[in-house]
Structure formats: C-alpha cells, structure tokens
Scaffold this active site. Structure first.
Site, PDB file in Angstrom:
ATOM      1  N   CYS A 187      -1.869  -2.821   1.483  1.00 18.96           N
ATOM      2  CA  CYS A 187      -1.330  -1.459   1.411  1.00 18.96           C
ATOM      3  C   CYS A 187       0.182  -1.466   1.625  1.00 18.96           C
ATOM      4  O   CYS A 187       0.924  -0.770   0.942  1.00 18.96           O
ATOM      5  CB  CYS A 187      -1.975  -0.589   2.475  1.00 18.96           C
ATOM      6  SG  CYS A 187      -2.207   1.109   1.983  1.00 18.96           S
ATOM      7  N   CYS A 328       9.806 -11.989   0.549  1.00 25.95           N
ATOM      8  CA  CYS A 328       9.344 -10.705   0.020  1.00 25.95           C
ATOM      9  C   CYS A 328       9.574  -9.664   1.111  1.00 25.95           C
ATOM     10  O   CYS A 328      10.539  -9.764   1.861  1.00 25.95           O
ATOM     11  CB  CYS A 328       7.879 -10.787  -0.417  1.00 25.95           C
ATOM     12  SG  CYS A 328       6.744 -11.136   0.929  1.00 25.95           S
TER      13      CYS A 328
END
Lengths: 370, 94
Positions: A187, A328
């Site tokens: 999520c 990331c």
C-alpha cells in the site's frame, strides 16, 4: 433485549422500516461483531455498526495513528497522531452511541489468539491489509464457525463478499494461494484512493447488518467487484471447493512467504554509508526505481530515475562493470531491483536500506517526505 | 473470433491503462492469455508463473463463471465471450 426510550428515539428510522422494526433493532442490540483492523476499512465499518446499534463491537488492531492514515481512516483526527487506534476508535464510537459496548484488543491477530477471540462474536468483519492475516481470519472463521464479511482494496479496486456463511464458500475457495512475496506492491508503494475503503467498508457494514438481521440476499458465493475509476460494479460467482481442508491454524507468514521478503542475496547499505560514498567521491551510480510522480515530490541529487517497470528493458544500456546503489521510497522495490540486476550479471550492486525516507530522516532533513 | 478481456485496475498500468482489450484468437484460455501476454509483456509476471502455468492468486472468469468450474486453462472460448481477470488484493501490505 429491550430498548430504552432514548434508544427508541435514536433508532426511529430503523424502527419504521418493516425489515428491521423493533424486533430487528433488539436483535442488533443483542448482537456482537468483531472488526479485524481499525484502518481504512475498519473506520467507516465501525462507525456504521456503532450508529446502527450493534450492541457489542470488538476492535483488534495493534497500531497507532500515523499522519499518513488520516487521508482515509476517518475515525482519527490530527490530534490523535501517535495514539492507539483502538483507544481512539472506542472513544469516538462511544461518543457516537453510548448505548453500545466496545471491546478493544491492542495486539496483532495471531494463530494463538484468533479462534478464542472469534468464538466470542457472532460475525467477523475483515478489514485487514495483508494476505497473511486474510488467510488467518478466513481459517479461524471456518474453525470457529463464524461468517466472515470480507472487503479488500487496492489502488482503485474493491472486492466485497461474505465467506463461510451457512456453510458457503470461504477465501480459500476463491484464492488457493497468495501472490508470491514482492510481486504485488504494498500500500505504501502502490497507494490507495482515500475514498475507496469508505465505499467498500460501507458495503461490508451493509452485509454485516443483513447477516445479523437475516434479511435480503447475502453476498455469499458472489464476489462483488468495484472499480472506482469507472464507477462500475460487477460480480462473479464463487463456488465452494474442497481442494484444501482447514484443520488447524498454521504459520501464515510462512504460508505467504513473508519471511522470504528479506532476500539474503541482496546487500544493503545504510543512508550513512551512502553519504560517506558521496563525501569520499566514490565512483558509483545511484539508481532511483520509483515512479516519475514520486520523483517529482523528492529525489536524491545525482540519482538516475529508472522506474521499476522499465528496469529490465534498461539493463542492457547499463555498464555491468560499474558500481551501483539502488533506492526507492522505503527499500522494498529497490531490493527486488537489486536481485534482478544480480540475476542479469551485475556484480557490484547494493540496496539502500530504508530508501529515500531514511535519507530524508537522517541525512537531508529538508527533503519532502510522502 | 472476437474475445473481450476485462482488465482490473491493478493491472491497467501494464496495458497502457486500457480497461478492456479485444483479442482475435481462436482457442482455449491458455492460448488466449498466451497471446495477451505476448502483446503486453509486462502482464506476464502477474498472470503466468515461471513454469508457464496460470497464477493461482489470479482468477479467470468466462462470462462470470470461474474457469475452474469449466475446463480450467483448457476451456475453449466462443465468439463474443468475455474473460474477466480478477487478482487477489489484500489492502496493501504484502
């Protein structure tokens, strides 16, 4: 279970519905529902169950309120950041409806506590956020003989059904196995439209009330699919299958490969190591595998943006003899990127643990976070 | 033979955000999905495992009936059929 004058006034719009009526409202008061997870799904679900007068509501969630929850977890306010979710939820629900009882469990749901907990409630509503807990809730509902009102969300997609209702199909009849770890973004990486859990959870509340009152056509054996982008609902059928017999609760993290997420072949460096590399002017290339819209929010200077989905195609243009650091947002996608690069023969490639969030927390505190 | 394939929102980034695709292929589910992933290689990892078998966390429905209730991967399609791809979603954290 009789209703007081105050309750009769409060529930008057239910009492004049023939499908609910005084008897139905008394049934709701005598009922108990356990909501697993007090997050995006749990908040609206709890609100409607409390408002409707479900007499006993249980809430299990180990988490505290985080600022990034407020975009969708509508029971919590800015002033609740850092507080226990179940404590805040209980207070808000009792404020909404003092005629109900709220039991809270600030702990994770586990194979050790699930069946005993579930056996104390009439209906279980699943508002969790990961596959391991989904299978645990399912199996415990089957073993405890409880209906499982299921809702799940991802980005713009919602799924709703009722499992294990009057011996109907359960989650394992729908999906035999979870996705392999790492294939589906989390999520935090994948995002979710804030209003989506509101839509899905209110449909769950609808099914909980119907199950308790035994009215209407329960969504058992039917998977309702909601597409928020197209604003469309569809449904497909779920048949009962007997290819897996649920005999006991198992290790669900192992079943879902959660422990495999830490890839032993991937070497991590910390943000402090990266800072040192910059300071020492080491020769290396920093690759950012996030998406362009994430890069626009914040980026580390000199990082080259190659989104994860384009990485495989881009590897041919990269020099295998060079040294690489990959990052990331928080380190999950980049670990998979490093594993992929190693498979393609890159020798000198490491993952930035904690990603750009850790860089923003520890090195460049002026950087925007998301 | 025209077959419509409905793409769920999580997989749309792999097909240029299209909501449905039309394929003109004769054959069974395997053949049609094989042709689909050939046209859209980024879909492959989500639909097919390393051994070429359809993923178990993704369900395929022909006109709302699970292919497991038909002939599975070998279910032969008819002109005008619609395939729905429905992956398991858990709400976020994996």
């Amino acid at each position: 279970m009789s209703l007081s004058q105050s309750e009769l006034s409060r529930y008057s719009r239910h009492l004049i519905l023939p499908e609910v009526g005084k008897l139905g409202q008394e049934t709701l008061k005598a009922s108990s529902v356990l909501v697993v997870g007090a997050g995006g799904l749990g908040c609206p679900l709890l609100t409607y169950l409390a408002a409707a007068g479900v007499g006993t509501i249980g809430i299990i969630d180990f988490d505290v309120v985080d600022e990034s929850n407020l975009q969708r977890q509508v029971l919590y306010a800015t002033s609740d950041i850092g507080k226990s979710k179940v404590d805040v939820a209980k207070q808000k629900l009792l404020d909404l409806n003092p005629h109900i009882h709220v039991n809270t469990y600030q702990e994770p749901l586990t194979s050790d506590n699930a069946i005993e907990l579930f056996s104390q409630y009439d209906v279980i509503a699943d508002g969790t956020d990961n596959f391991a807990t989904r299978y645990l809730v399912n199996d415990a509902c089957v073993l405890a003989g409880k209906p499982n009102v299921y809702g799940s969300i991802f980005r713009f997609e919602g799924q709703i059904t009722v499992f294990n209702y009057q011996d109907g199909p359960n989650y394992r009849c729908l999906y035999q196995e979870p996705p392999p770890p790492g294939l589906v973004p989390s999520c935090a990486e994948g995002g979710v439209l804030g209003v989506l859990p509101g839509v899905v959870a209110t449909l769950q509340a609808n099914e909980v009330i119907k199950v308790l009152l035994n009215i209407g056509n329960i969504a058992s054996g039917r998977l309702i699919l909601f597409d928020a982008l197209q604003l469309s609902f569809r449904e497909v059928s779920i048949k009962k299958r007997n290819d897996y017999e649920i005999k006991e609760l198992i290790d669900y993290n192992q079943f879902c490969g959660v422990n495999e997420m830490t890839n032993n072949d991937v070497d991590d460096i910390t943000v402090f190591d990266l800072k040192e590399k910059f300071d020492k002017e080491d020769t290396f290339e920093l690759i950012d595998v996030r998406e362009p819209h994430e890069y626009d929010i914040c980026s580390i200077e000199s990082a080259v943006l190659i989104p994860m989905g384009d990485l495989e195609d881009s590897l041919e243009s990269l020099d295998k003899s060079k040294s690489y650091v990959v990052h990331c947002k928080s380190g999950g996608r980049s670990a998979r990127a490093v594993a992929m690069m190693k498979e393609y023969g890159f020798q000198n490639v490491v993952n930035l643990a904690g990603g750009i969030l850790s860089w923003a927390d520890n090195i460049d505190t002026a950087l925007n976070k998301y | 033979m025209a077959i419509k394939i409905l793409i769920p929102t999580p997989l749309r980034p792999s097909v240029n955000q299209q909501t449905e695709l039309m394929v003109d292929v004769d054959g069974d589910v395997n053949t049609i999905i094989g042709s689909l992933v050939e046209s859209y290689p980024k879909l492959k990892v989500y639909l097919v495992d390393d051994s070429g078998t359809l993923r178990k966390f993704v369900n395929f429905y022909i006109n709302d009936t699970d292919i497991r209730d038909l002939d599975g991967e070998k279910t032969v399609l008819s002109d005008g059929d619609c395939i729905s791809i429905v992956p398991a979603i858990a709400g976020g954290v994996v």
